[in-house]
Motif scaffolding. Structure first.
Motif, PDB file in Angstrom:
ATOM      1  N   LEU A  19     -32.485   7.723 -74.520  1.00 56.69           N
ATOM      2  CA  LEU A  19     -32.715   8.817 -73.580  1.00 56.69           C
ATOM      3  C   LEU A  19     -34.009   9.491 -74.023  1.00 56.69           C
ATOM      4  O   LEU A  19     -34.081  10.082 -75.105  1.00 56.69           O
ATOM      5  CB  LEU A  19     -31.561   9.819 -73.583  1.00 56.69           C
ATOM      6  N   LEU A  20     -35.049   9.388 -73.213  1.00 62.61           N
ATOM      7  CA  LEU A  20     -36.390   9.797 -73.627  1.00 62.61           C
ATOM      8  C   LEU A  20     -36.913  11.032 -72.901  1.00 62.61           C
ATOM      9  O   LEU A  20     -38.097  11.320 -72.941  1.00 62.61           O
ATOM     10  CB  LEU A  20     -37.365   8.621 -73.443  1.00 62.61           C
ATOM     11  N   VAL A  21     -36.019  11.768 -72.247  1.00 62.03           N
ATOM     12  CA  VAL A  21     -36.394  13.024 -71.595  1.00 62.03           C
ATOM     13  C   VAL A  21     -35.493  14.114 -72.166  1.00 62.03           C
ATOM     14  O   VAL A  21     -34.273  14.025 -72.079  1.00 62.03           O
ATOM     15  CB  VAL A  21     -36.218  12.942 -70.059  1.00 62.03           C
ATOM     16  N   ASP A  22     -36.095  15.131 -72.773  1.00 64.78           N
ATOM     17  CA  ASP A  22     -35.332  16.210 -73.390  1.00 64.78           C
ATOM     18  C   ASP A  22     -34.947  17.296 -72.391  1.00 64.78           C
ATOM     19  O   ASP A  22     -33.925  17.954 -72.549  1.00 64.78           O
ATOM     20  CB  ASP A  22     -36.137  16.856 -74.516  1.00 64.78           C
ATOM     21  N   ASP A  34     -40.400  16.904 -62.992  1.00 62.54           N
ATOM     22  CA  ASP A  34     -41.227  17.194 -64.156  1.00 62.54           C
ATOM     23  C   ASP A  34     -40.300  17.277 -65.352  1.00 62.54           C
ATOM     24  O   ASP A  34     -39.229  17.895 -65.268  1.00 62.54           O
ATOM     25  CB  ASP A  34     -41.954  18.530 -64.004  1.00 62.54           C
ATOM     26  N   GLY A  35     -40.702  16.659 -66.435  1.00 64.02           N
ATOM     27  CA  GLY A  35     -39.861  16.670 -67.622  1.00 64.02           C
ATOM     28  C   GLY A  35     -40.667  16.920 -68.873  1.00 64.02           C
ATOM     29  O   GLY A  35     -41.897  17.033 -68.843  1.00 64.02           O
ATOM     30  N   ARG A  36     -39.932  16.981 -69.973  1.00 61.58           N
ATOM     31  CA  ARG A  36     -40.551  17.231 -71.268  1.00 61.58           C
ATOM     32  C   ARG A  36     -39.892  16.342 -72.315  1.00 61.58           C
ATOM     33  O   ARG A  36     -38.674  16.185 -72.331  1.00 61.58           O
ATOM     34  CB  ARG A  36     -40.378  18.693 -71.641  1.00 61.58           C
ATOM     35  N   LEU A  60     -42.668   3.148 -74.318  1.00 62.74           N
ATOM     36  CA  LEU A  60     -41.649   4.200 -74.340  1.00 62.74           C
ATOM     37  C   LEU A  60     -42.094   5.413 -73.519  1.00 62.74           C
ATOM     38  O   LEU A  60     -41.261   6.095 -72.920  1.00 62.74           O
ATOM     39  CB  LEU A  60     -41.303   4.602 -75.769  1.00 62.74           C
ATOM     40  N   VAL A  61     -43.389   5.661 -73.469  1.00 58.68           N
ATOM     41  CA  VAL A  61     -43.889   6.739 -72.607  1.00 58.68           C
ATOM     42  C   VAL A  61     -43.667   6.348 -71.145  1.00 58.68           C
ATOM     43  O   VAL A  61     -43.232   7.170 -70.334  1.00 58.68           O
ATOM     44  CB  VAL A  61     -45.368   7.048 -72.886  1.00 58.68           C
ATOM     45  N   LEU A  62     -43.925   5.080 -70.817  1.00 56.73           N
ATOM     46  CA  LEU A  62     -43.647   4.605 -69.452  1.00 56.73           C
ATOM     47  C   LEU A  62     -42.166   4.734 -69.133  1.00 56.73           C
ATOM     48  O   LEU A  62     -41.792   5.139 -68.026  1.00 56.73           O
ATOM     49  CB  LEU A  62     -44.100   3.155 -69.283  1.00 56.73           C
ATOM     50  N   ILE A 104     -44.762  15.935 -74.822  1.00 56.27           N
ATOM     51  CA  ILE A 104     -45.248  15.202 -73.654  1.00 56.27           C
ATOM     52  C   ILE A 104     -44.712  15.885 -72.398  1.00 56.27           C
ATOM     53  O   ILE A 104     -43.502  16.064 -72.256  1.00 56.27           O
ATOM     54  CB  ILE A 104     -44.777  13.733 -73.669  1.00 56.27           C
ATOM     55  N   GLU A 105     -45.600  16.253 -71.509  1.00 60.06           N
ATOM     56  CA  GLU A 105     -45.224  16.780 -70.195  1.00 60.06           C
ATOM     57  C   GLU A 105     -45.246  15.596 -69.236  1.00 60.06           C
ATOM     58  O   GLU A 105     -46.273  14.917 -69.104  1.00 60.06           O
ATOM     59  CB  GLU A 105     -46.183  17.880 -69.744  1.00 60.06           C
ATOM     60  N   LEU A 106     -44.118  15.336 -68.606  1.00 58.64           N
ATOM     61  CA  LEU A 106     -43.935  14.168 -67.755  1.00 58.64           C
ATOM     62  C   LEU A 106     -43.891  14.601 -66.288  1.00 58.64           C
ATOM     63  O   LEU A 106     -43.205  15.570 -65.955  1.00 58.64           O
ATOM     64  CB  LEU A 106     -42.618  13.473 -68.112  1.00 58.64           C
ATOM     65  N   HIS A 107     -44.603  13.892 -65.423  1.00 66.34           N
ATOM     66  CA  HIS A 107     -44.558  14.181 -63.989  1.00 66.34           C
ATOM     67  C   HIS A 107     -44.469  12.858 -63.247  1.00 66.34           C
ATOM     68  O   HIS A 107     -45.335  11.989 -63.411  1.00 66.34           O
ATOM     69  CB  HIS A 107     -45.797  14.939 -63.528  1.00 66.34           C
TER      70      HIS A 107
END
Length: 147
Positions: A19-22, A34-36, A60-62, A104-107
């Motif tokens: 699980l890679l989104v906190d 949007d995630g972190r 893993l970022v992907l 990492i700010e994810l969008h």
């Protein structure tokens, strides 16, 4: 809509260490999320990617971007309880190394749909600078019964 890690686990089937989104910091179901991700030196991948100079693997970022997009899709009422599979990646660009201590700010924005397939534009930033960008595709499916 904001979601903490417990709420994310109610939507996504992923668990530690995948699980890679906190946190989801914003979400419009079916449109974007949007995630972190807070990168910690204690994560398993750093045992081998590169022990002398830890760097977050780009794949893993992907995956974190795909999980963020999956939240956008699975928060739609008609998709609750379904699964989202990673369908593909196009135009992936890795512009900045991500290291332990980074946030990492994810969008991920869903830009097109064709039946159970969705397409998204995704960007991961660190300190306001683009680290990773890509076009992603997703496949929405019913979970299989495994009796």
């Amino acid at each position: 809509m904001e979601l903490n890690s417990d709420q994310i686990k109610e939507i996504l089937p992923h668990r530690y260490p995948f699980l890679l989104v906190d946190r989801i910091t914003a979400c419009e179901p079916g449109k974007y999320a949007d995630g972190r991700k807070c990168v910690s030196v204690n994560e398993m991948q750093f045992c081998g990617h590169f022990p002398q100079q830890a760097v977050m693997p780009g794949v893993l970022v992907l995956e974190a971007l795909a999980q963020t997009g999956a939240v956008a899709l699975l928060t739609e009422e008609e998709n609750k309880g379904k699964l989202v599979f990673f369908g593909g990646v196009k135009q992936a660009r890795f512009r900045k190394q991500i290291v332990p201590g980074d946030v990492i700010e994810l969008h991920t924005e869903i830009i097109a749909r064709k039946g159970p397939v969705g397409f998204g534009k995704a960007t991961a930033t660190v300190d306001g600078k683009i680290a990773v960008s890509a076009e992603l595709s997703f496949a929405i499916a019913e979970p299989e019964s495994r009796n």
